[in-house]
Design a protein around this motif. Structure first.
Motif, PDB file in Angstrom:
ATOM      1  N   ARG A 298      -7.719 -71.199  92.988  1.00 46.08           N
ATOM      2  CA  ARG A 298      -7.544 -70.619  91.659  1.00 46.08           C
ATOM      3  C   ARG A 298      -8.387 -69.359  91.494  1.00 46.08           C
ATOM      4  O   ARG A 298      -7.896 -68.337  90.981  1.00 46.08           O
ATOM      5  CB  ARG A 298      -7.938 -71.643  90.593  1.00 46.08           C
TER       6      ARG A 298
ATOM      7  N   TYR B 268      -6.984 -66.412  93.724  1.00 48.90           N
ATOM      8  CA  TYR B 268      -5.753 -65.811  93.218  1.00 48.90           C
ATOM      9  C   TYR B 268      -6.001 -65.054  91.917  1.00 48.90           C
ATOM     10  O   TYR B 268      -5.308 -64.069  91.631  1.00 48.90           O
ATOM     11  CB  TYR B 268      -4.666 -66.865  93.060  1.00 48.90           C
ATOM     12  N   CYS B 269      -6.978 -65.474  91.136  1.00 46.77           N
ATOM     13  CA  CYS B 269      -7.360 -64.680  89.953  1.00 46.77           C
ATOM     14  C   CYS B 269      -7.931 -63.335  90.379  1.00 46.77           C
ATOM     15  O   CYS B 269      -7.724 -62.320  89.704  1.00 46.77           O
ATOM     16  CB  CYS B 269      -8.377 -65.440  89.108  1.00 46.77           C
TER      17      CYS B 269
ATOM     18  N   HIS C 114       9.482 -66.915  88.531  1.00 45.75           N
ATOM     19  CA  HIS C 114       8.350 -66.323  87.825  1.00 45.75           C
ATOM     20  C   HIS C 114       7.742 -65.176  88.632  1.00 45.75           C
ATOM     21  O   HIS C 114       7.505 -64.079  88.102  1.00 45.75           O
ATOM     22  CB  HIS C 114       7.295 -67.386  87.531  1.00 45.75           C
TER      23      HIS C 114
ATOM     24  N   ASP D 236       4.454 -70.150  93.526  1.00 43.34           N
ATOM     25  CA  ASP D 236       4.994 -70.227  92.171  1.00 43.34           C
ATOM     26  C   ASP D 236       5.214 -71.693  91.787  1.00 43.34           C
ATOM     27  O   ASP D 236       5.855 -72.455  92.507  1.00 43.34           O
ATOM     28  CB  ASP D 236       6.321 -69.459  92.134  1.00 43.34           C
ATOM     29  N   ARG D 237       4.677 -72.085  90.643  1.00 47.75           N
ATOM     30  CA  ARG D 237       4.771 -73.486  90.212  1.00 47.75           C
ATOM     31  C   ARG D 237       6.220 -73.958  90.107  1.00 47.75           C
ATOM     32  O   ARG D 237       6.545 -75.093  90.468  1.00 47.75           O
ATOM     33  CB  ARG D 237       4.078 -73.637  88.847  1.00 47.75           C
TER      34      ARG D 237
ATOM     35  N   TRP E 233      -0.960 -64.360  83.949  1.00 53.30           N
ATOM     36  CA  TRP E 233      -0.241 -65.631  83.871  1.00 53.30           C
ATOM     37  C   TRP E 233       0.186 -66.118  85.265  1.00 53.30           C
ATOM     38  O   TRP E 233      -0.029 -67.280  85.615  1.00 53.30           O
ATOM     39  CB  TRP E 233       0.985 -65.487  82.983  1.00 53.30           C
TER      40      TRP E 233
ATOM     41  N   GLY F 110      -3.136 -66.287  87.594  1.00 52.85           N
ATOM     42  CA  GLY F 110      -4.201 -67.078  86.991  1.00 52.85           C
ATOM     43  C   GLY F 110      -3.836 -68.513  86.692  1.00 52.85           C
ATOM     44  O   GLY F 110      -4.692 -69.406  86.770  1.00 52.85           O
ATOM     45  N   THR F 111      -2.569 -68.778  86.364  1.00 43.57           N
ATOM     46  CA  THR F 111      -2.177 -70.134  85.964  1.00 43.57           C
ATOM     47  C   THR F 111      -0.929 -70.653  86.656  1.00 43.57           C
ATOM     48  O   THR F 111      -0.818 -71.850  86.918  1.00 43.57           O
ATOM     49  CB  THR F 111      -1.942 -70.182  84.433  1.00 43.57           C
ATOM     50  N   ASP F 112       0.025 -69.773  86.955  1.00 44.68           N
ATOM     51  CA  ASP F 112       1.325 -70.249  87.434  1.00 44.68           C
ATOM     52  C   ASP F 112       1.330 -70.568  88.921  1.00 44.68           C
ATOM     53  O   ASP F 112       2.076 -71.435  89.364  1.00 44.68           O
ATOM     54  CB  ASP F 112       2.405 -69.214  87.124  1.00 44.68           C
TER      55      ASP F 112
ATOM     56  N   THR G 200       0.117 -72.338  92.135  1.00 45.02           N
ATOM     57  CA  THR G 200      -0.616 -73.556  92.468  1.00 45.02           C
ATOM     58  C   THR G 200      -0.614 -73.767  93.986  1.00 45.02           C
ATOM     59  O   THR G 200       0.216 -73.207  94.702  1.00 45.02           O
ATOM     60  CB  THR G 200       0.007 -74.785  91.788  1.00 45.02           C
TER      61      THR G 200
END
Length: 299
Positions: free
Chosen positions: A90, A93-94, A178, A163-164, A138, A141-143, A145
């Motif tokens: 995480r 990737y941020c 996404h 991509d989630r 997005w 940072g979050t999508d 995984t």
């Protein structure tokens, strides 16, 4: 949705790992090589210049990838257990977020400066850039995984994320809509910038000078390179073949910075004469002065 058998899963995983790792090494080598061959010119045109927004954007775009990408190479090239990757993926990737955005910032600032520094144009570019930044935050940072299927096949592997939506179910392969949308959005942002530049040249004939010609030519070349990278990345994410998802991600993250920095150096070289050019100009001035003195002494 395609559900592959075990042999297909193993083949896809092996292809993804090998191609992903080769591409990471190749793209960083390109960036390092381009920096080294441009270093002398960079020192004279950038480091010795006064501080402004372009200089800050250039230095960040050049040195942030050079300093931070080795961390990503460690995570992608090495074999790590699931616990390690779960802790660092995480964050890593941020840290990718500034990579593409720094290149877009350079293009935005040059577009604003070239089109007469109009506040209306700056507002349009800032809104578009804010939308791009929001998408990048997005997505990275979050999508994105951790790719769980790799750890089901190998006890230790690289810390790759996906991509989630594409990996909602392990081994059920779907397009990564996404991530594809992000690169299409970046392409449209670049299209806005180049359209503003071309439109300004068309409506303002007074800007048809050497610098304007250089900027249009180099800017259009930079736009074409970035467009190919972004459209290719989007295309790979749109297909459901997992072995191609992310294969062009390192190129789309790093090469736009290389292109943007090269554009700035080219423009600076056009505006600021080199040492050789300055010597030629001084010699020309001295010769003209001597000729005038000789003429003045002729009766």
């Amino acid at each position: 949705m395609q559900i592959p058998d075990v042999s297909q899963v193993v083949e896809i995983a092996a292809t993804s790992l090998s191609s992903g790792r080769y591409n990471v090494v190749v793209v960083y080598t390109i960036h390092l090589y381009e920096w080294l061959i441009s270093l002398e010119e960079e020192v004279s045109l950038i480091h010795r210049a006064r501080w402004n927004a372009i200089k800050i954007a250039y230095l960040f775009s050049r040195y942030y990838p050079l300093l931070l990408f080795p961390l990503h190479m460690w995570s992608w090239l090495g074999n790590h257990d699931h616990h390690t990757c779960d802790k660092v993926t995480r964050v890593l990737y941020c840290l990718l977020i500034p990579f593409p955005f720094s290149a877009q910032t350079i293009i935005m600032l040059r577009t604003y400066a070239f089109t007469g520094r109009r506040k209306s144009i700056l507002a349009i570019l800032c809104v578009a850039a804010a939308a791009i930044l929001g998408l990048e935050v997005w997505i990275f940072g979050t999508d994105f995984t951790l790719s769980e299927e790799l750890f089901l096949l190998y006890n230790e592997t690289g810390c790759f994320a996906e991509d989630r939506y594409a990996q909602a179910n392990v081994f059920v392969y779907r397009p990564a809509y996404h991530a594809a949308g992000l690169f299409l959005a970046i392409f449209f942002f670049d299209s806005i910038c180049i359209s503003l530049i071309v439109g300004y040249c068309f409506w303002e004939p007074n800007v048809r000078c050497r610098l304007a010609k250089t900027f249009v030519e180099q800017g259009f070349a930079a736009f074409l390179i970035m467009s190919v990278l972004n459209i290719t990345s989007a295309a790979f994410y749109f297909i459901s073949a997992r072995q191609w998802n992310g294969i062009s991600l390192p190129y789309a993250l790093i090469l736009p910075n290389v292109v943007a920095c090269r554009l700035i150096l080219t423009l600076r070289r056009t505006v600021l004469p080199t040492e050789t050019q300055e010597l030629r100009q001084h010699s020309h001035i001295v010769r003209n002065a001597i000729e005038r003195l000789e003429l003045d002494h002729i009766p």
